[in-house]
Design a protein around this motif. Structure first.
Motif, PDB file in Angstrom:
ATOM      1  N   MET A  43      67.509  34.440  54.490  1.00 37.84           N
ATOM      2  CA  MET A  43      68.734  34.884  55.145  1.00 37.84           C
ATOM      3  C   MET A  43      69.640  35.581  54.149  1.00 37.84           C
ATOM      4  O   MET A  43      69.794  35.119  53.019  1.00 37.84           O
ATOM      5  CB  MET A  43      69.471  33.692  55.777  1.00 37.84           C
ATOM      6  N   ASP A  44      70.215  36.692  54.559  1.00 38.05           N
ATOM      7  CA  ASP A  44      71.110  37.448  53.694  1.00 38.05           C
ATOM      8  C   ASP A  44      72.564  37.255  54.104  1.00 38.05           C
ATOM      9  O   ASP A  44      72.884  37.186  55.294  1.00 38.05           O
ATOM     10  CB  ASP A  44      70.786  38.939  53.750  1.00 38.05           C
ATOM     11  N   ILE A  45      73.441  37.169  53.112  1.00 37.60           N
ATOM     12  CA  ILE A  45      74.885  37.115  53.330  1.00 37.60           C
ATOM     13  C   ILE A  45      75.474  38.383  52.727  1.00 37.60           C
ATOM     14  O   ILE A  45      75.403  38.600  51.509  1.00 37.60           O
ATOM     15  CB  ILE A  45      75.505  35.868  52.677  1.00 37.60           C
ATOM     16  N   SER A  46      76.050  39.220  53.550  1.00 37.21           N
ATOM     17  CA  SER A  46      76.577  40.501  53.092  1.00 37.21           C
ATOM     18  C   SER A  46      77.926  40.327  52.405  1.00 37.21           C
ATOM     19  O   SER A  46      78.801  39.611  52.894  1.00 37.21           O
ATOM     20  CB  SER A  46      76.713  41.456  54.283  1.00 37.21           C
ATOM     21  N   LEU A  47      78.085  40.984  51.267  1.00 38.33           N
ATOM     22  CA  LEU A  47      79.347  40.979  50.540  1.00 38.33           C
ATOM     23  C   LEU A  47      80.049  42.323  50.708  1.00 38.33           C
ATOM     24  O   LEU A  47      79.405  43.340  50.976  1.00 38.33           O
ATOM     25  CB  LEU A  47      79.111  40.687  49.052  1.00 38.33           C
ATOM     26  N   VAL A  48      81.359  42.326  50.529  1.00 43.38           N
ATOM     27  CA  VAL A  48      82.161  43.519  50.808  1.00 43.38           C
ATOM     28  C   VAL A  48      82.864  43.993  49.542  1.00 43.38           C
ATOM     29  O   VAL A  48      83.336  43.193  48.737  1.00 43.38           O
ATOM     30  CB  VAL A  48      83.224  43.229  51.890  1.00 43.38           C
ATOM     31  N   ARG A  49      82.960  45.294  49.387  1.00 41.16           N
ATOM     32  CA  ARG A  49      83.742  45.879  48.312  1.00 41.16           C
ATOM     33  C   ARG A  49      85.050  46.409  48.901  1.00 41.16           C
ATOM     34  O   ARG A  49      85.077  46.914  50.008  1.00 41.16           O
ATOM     35  CB  ARG A  49      82.973  47.023  47.658  1.00 41.16           C
ATOM     36  N   SER A  50      86.127  46.335  48.128  1.00 39.10           N
ATOM     37  CA  SER A  50      87.422  46.738  48.675  1.00 39.10           C
ATOM     38  C   SER A  50      87.572  48.256  48.695  1.00 39.10           C
ATOM     39  O   SER A  50      86.951  48.982  47.918  1.00 39.10           O
ATOM     40  CB  SER A  50      88.571  46.121  47.872  1.00 39.10           C
ATOM     41  N   ARG A  51      88.428  48.745  49.579  1.00 37.43           N
ATOM     42  CA  ARG A  51      88.552  50.183  49.810  1.00 37.43           C
ATOM     43  C   ARG A  51      89.323  50.891  48.713  1.00 37.43           C
ATOM     44  O   ARG A  51      88.970  51.989  48.297  1.00 37.43           O
ATOM     45  CB  ARG A  51      89.206  50.428  51.164  1.00 37.43           C
ATOM     46  N   TRP A  52      90.420  50.275  48.229  1.00 42.46           N
ATOM     47  CA  TRP A  52      91.271  51.030  47.320  1.00 42.46           C
ATOM     48  C   TRP A  52      90.578  51.317  45.998  1.00 42.46           C
ATOM     49  O   TRP A  52      90.751  52.383  45.409  1.00 42.46           O
ATOM     50  CB  TRP A  52      92.613  50.320  47.110  1.00 42.46           C
ATOM     51  N   ARG A  53      89.730  50.416  45.539  1.00 42.60           N
ATOM     52  CA  ARG A  53      89.014  50.682  44.298  1.00 42.60           C
ATOM     53  C   ARG A  53      87.923  51.736  44.514  1.00 42.60           C
ATOM     54  O   ARG A  53      87.624  52.514  43.615  1.00 42.60           O
ATOM     55  CB  ARG A  53      88.430  49.394  43.732  1.00 42.60           C
ATOM     56  N   ALA A  54      87.339  51.755  45.687  1.00 44.46           N
ATOM     57  CA  ALA A  54      86.351  52.786  45.993  1.00 44.46           C
ATOM     58  C   ALA A  54      87.011  54.165  46.007  1.00 44.46           C
ATOM     59  O   ALA A  54      86.472  55.140  45.480  1.00 44.46           O
ATOM     60  CB  ALA A  54      85.688  52.499  47.333  1.00 44.46           C
ATOM     61  N   VAL A  55      88.190  54.251  46.621  1.00 41.04           N
ATOM     62  CA  VAL A  55      88.932  55.510  46.649  1.00 41.04           C
ATOM     63  C   VAL A  55      89.300  55.936  45.231  1.00 41.04           C
ATOM     64  O   VAL A  55      89.179  57.107  44.853  1.00 41.04           O
ATOM     65  CB  VAL A  55      90.204  55.376  47.515  1.00 41.04           C
ATOM     66  N   LEU A  56      89.750  54.977  44.415  1.00 41.95           N
ATOM     67  CA  LEU A  56      90.091  55.260  43.020  1.00 41.95           C
ATOM     68  C   LEU A  56      88.875  55.817  42.287  1.00 41.95           C
ATOM     69  O   LEU A  56      88.979  56.802  41.535  1.00 41.95           O
ATOM     70  CB  LEU A  56      90.580  53.988  42.339  1.00 41.95           C
ATOM     71  N   ALA A  57      87.730  55.207  42.504  1.00 46.35           N
ATOM     72  CA  ALA A  57      86.520  55.645  41.818  1.00 46.35           C
ATOM     73  C   ALA A  57      86.129  57.060  42.230  1.00 46.35           C
ATOM     74  O   ALA A  57      85.765  57.892  41.397  1.00 46.35           O
ATOM     75  CB  ALA A  57      85.376  54.675  42.112  1.00 46.35           C
ATOM     76  N   VAL A  58      86.220  57.345  43.523  1.00 42.59           N
ATOM     77  CA  VAL A  58      85.796  58.654  44.022  1.00 42.59           C
ATOM     78  C   VAL A  58      86.704  59.765  43.517  1.00 42.59           C
ATOM     79  O   VAL A  58      86.248  60.829  43.087  1.00 42.59           O
ATOM     80  CB  VAL A  58      85.762  58.649  45.564  1.00 42.59           C
ATOM     81  N   PHE A  59      88.005  59.539  43.537  1.00 43.66           N
ATOM     82  CA  PHE A  59      88.950  60.607  43.221  1.00 43.66           C
ATOM     83  C   PHE A  59      89.364  60.655  41.752  1.00 43.66           C
ATOM     84  O   PHE A  59      89.988  61.629  41.327  1.00 43.66           O
ATOM     85  CB  PHE A  59      90.201  60.474  44.090  1.00 43.66           C
ATOM     86  N   VAL A  60      89.035  59.623  40.983  1.00 41.03           N
ATOM     87  CA  VAL A  60      89.434  59.623  39.574  1.00 41.03           C
ATOM     88  C   VAL A  60      88.218  59.722  38.649  1.00 41.03           C
ATOM     89  O   VAL A  60      88.194  60.524  37.724  1.00 41.03           O
ATOM     90  CB  VAL A  60      90.257  58.363  39.239  1.00 41.03           C
ATOM     91  N   VAL A  61      87.198  58.913  38.889  1.00 43.37           N
ATOM     92  CA  VAL A  61      86.069  58.861  37.966  1.00 43.37           C
ATOM     93  C   VAL A  61      85.050  59.959  38.227  1.00 43.37           C
ATOM     94  O   VAL A  61      84.657  60.687  37.310  1.00 43.37           O
ATOM     95  CB  VAL A  61      85.383  57.475  38.031  1.00 43.37           C
ATOM     96  N   LEU A  62      84.623  60.119  39.476  1.00 41.22           N
ATOM     97  CA  LEU A  62      83.572  61.089  39.765  1.00 41.22           C
ATOM     98  C   LEU A  62      83.945  62.529  39.430  1.00 41.22           C
ATOM     99  O   LEU A  62      83.102  63.289  38.955  1.00 41.22           O
ATOM    100  CB  LEU A  62      83.145  60.975  41.231  1.00 41.22           C
ATOM    101  N   PRO A  63      85.185  62.987  39.672  1.00 47.81           N
ATOM    102  CA  PRO A  63      85.519  64.369  39.300  1.00 47.81           C
ATOM    103  C   PRO A  63      85.296  64.668  37.821  1.00 47.81           C
ATOM    104  O   PRO A  63      84.999  65.806  37.451  1.00 47.81           O
ATOM    105  CB  PRO A  63      87.008  64.474  39.667  1.00 47.81           C
ATOM    106  N   TRP A  64      85.424  63.660  36.962  1.00 50.15           N
ATOM    107  CA  TRP A  64      85.135  63.878  35.556  1.00 50.15           C
ATOM    108  C   TRP A  64      83.674  64.259  35.367  1.00 50.15           C
ATOM    109  O   TRP A  64      83.344  65.119  34.564  1.00 50.15           O
ATOM    110  CB  TRP A  64      85.444  62.608  34.756  1.00 50.15           C
ATOM    111  N   GLY A  65      82.820  63.623  36.135  1.00 44.14           N
ATOM    112  CA  GLY A  65      81.401  63.910  36.005  1.00 44.14           C
ATOM    113  C   GLY A  65      81.033  65.306  36.476  1.00 44.14           C
ATOM    114  O   GLY A  65      80.053  65.888  36.012  1.00 44.14           O
TER     115      GLY A  65
END
Length: 219
Positions: free
Chosen positions: A1-23
Motif C-alpha cells: 500500500m502506498d501513502i502519497s506525500l505532498v509538496r507545498s506550492r509556494w516552494r515549487a513556485v519559488l523553484a520554478v521562477f528563481v532557480v530554473l531560469p538560472w539554468g
C-alpha cells in the motif's frame, strides 16, 4: 500500500521562477558574450561576463537538477509486509527501508501547536522538500540513520530556505539519527489509519525471515 506525500506550492513556485531560469539564462548569456568576444574586437568586460555566467551556470547545476526532480517526482511511503519504504529522490539517493518491527506508532500532528511548527527536536527528521503543514508523525523504536541521504552540495540546500516567519526545516542528513519522522500526507486521516493498522497488526509468517536491505543502515 502506498501513502502519497505532498509538496507545498509556494516552494515549487519559488523553484520554478528563481532557480530554473538560472539554468536556462546563464548558459545563453555565456554563449552570447562569448560569441560577441570572438566575433568582435577583444572585449575584456564581455569575456569576463561570459566566464562568470558560465561558471555560475555550472555551479547551480545541482540545484537545477534537484528542482526538476522535485517537480517531477512523487514522494510516497510504501507499507510492505516487513518494512516501511520511503521514496523521495530529492533527499534520498535510494529508497530508505525501515524494518516493520522498528515502527512504534503513528500520530496526527497539529501544525498550530508551537512545539510542532516552531520547534523541532534533535531526534526528528522531516520528509519532502517542503514542510508546511506536516500532519503525521511516525515514531520509531530506537534510532535510525538515513545512509542514502543526499548532502547539501548535491543541491538539497535550495530547500532549506525558510520564509521570514518560519523555522528552517530539518531534512535527513548523512550521519544524523532520528526517532521521529514527520510527513505531509495527502490524506492524513487515511494515512494515519493505514499506518496504525499496519504497525499494530500481526506480521505475516514470512515477515520474520531476514530479507535483503530491510534497514537503511550502513553495512
Amino acid at each position: 500500500m502506498d501513502i502519497s506525500l505532498v509538496r507545498s506550492r509556494w516552494r515549487a513556485v519559488l523553484a520554478v521562477f528563481v532557480v530554473l531560469p538560472w539554468g536556462l539564462g546563464l548558459p545563453l548569456a555565456a554563449l552570447t558574450f562569448g560569441l560577441d568576444a570572438v566575433a568582435g574586437q577583444p572585449d575584456v568586460l564581455g569575456t569576463a561576463m561570459a566566464v562568470a555566467a558560465g561558471a555560475a551556470s555550472f555551479a547551480t547545476v545541482p540545484a537545477q537538477v534537484q528542482t526538476v526532480r522535485a517537480l517531477l517526482s512523487g514522494p510516497r511511503l510504501t507499507l510492505e509486509t516487513d518494512a516501511l519504504v520511503i521514496h523521495d529522490p530529492v533527499f534520498l539517493r535510494e529508497d530508505a527501508r525501515i524494518a516493520r518491527e522498528r515502527i512504534a506508532e503513528a500520530d496526527r500532528l497539529d501544525w498550530k501547536d508551537t512545539e510542532v511548527s516552531f520547534r523541532v527536536g534533535y531526534d526528528t527528521t522531516e520528509l519532502t522538500p517542503f514542510r508546511e503543514p506536516l500532519n503525521v508523525e511516525v515514531r520509531l523504536r530506537g534510532d535510525h540513520g538515513f545512509a542514502s541521504a543526499r548532502r547539501l552540495r548535491h543541491g538539497t540546500w535550495i530547500w532549506r530556505f525558510a520564509r521570514r516567519w518560519d523555522r528552517s526545516p530539518r531534512f535527513p542528513v548523512p550521519g544524523d539519527r532520528c526517532r521521529r519522522i514527520r510527513i505531509r500526507a495527502r490524506h492524513p486521516v487515511d494515512a494515519l489509519t493505514a499506518l496504525t493498522e499496519w504497525a499494530t497488526s500481526a506480521a505475516a509468517p514470512d515477515a520474520a525471515r531476514p530479507s535483503h536491505g530491510t534497514s537503511d543502515e550502513p553495512r
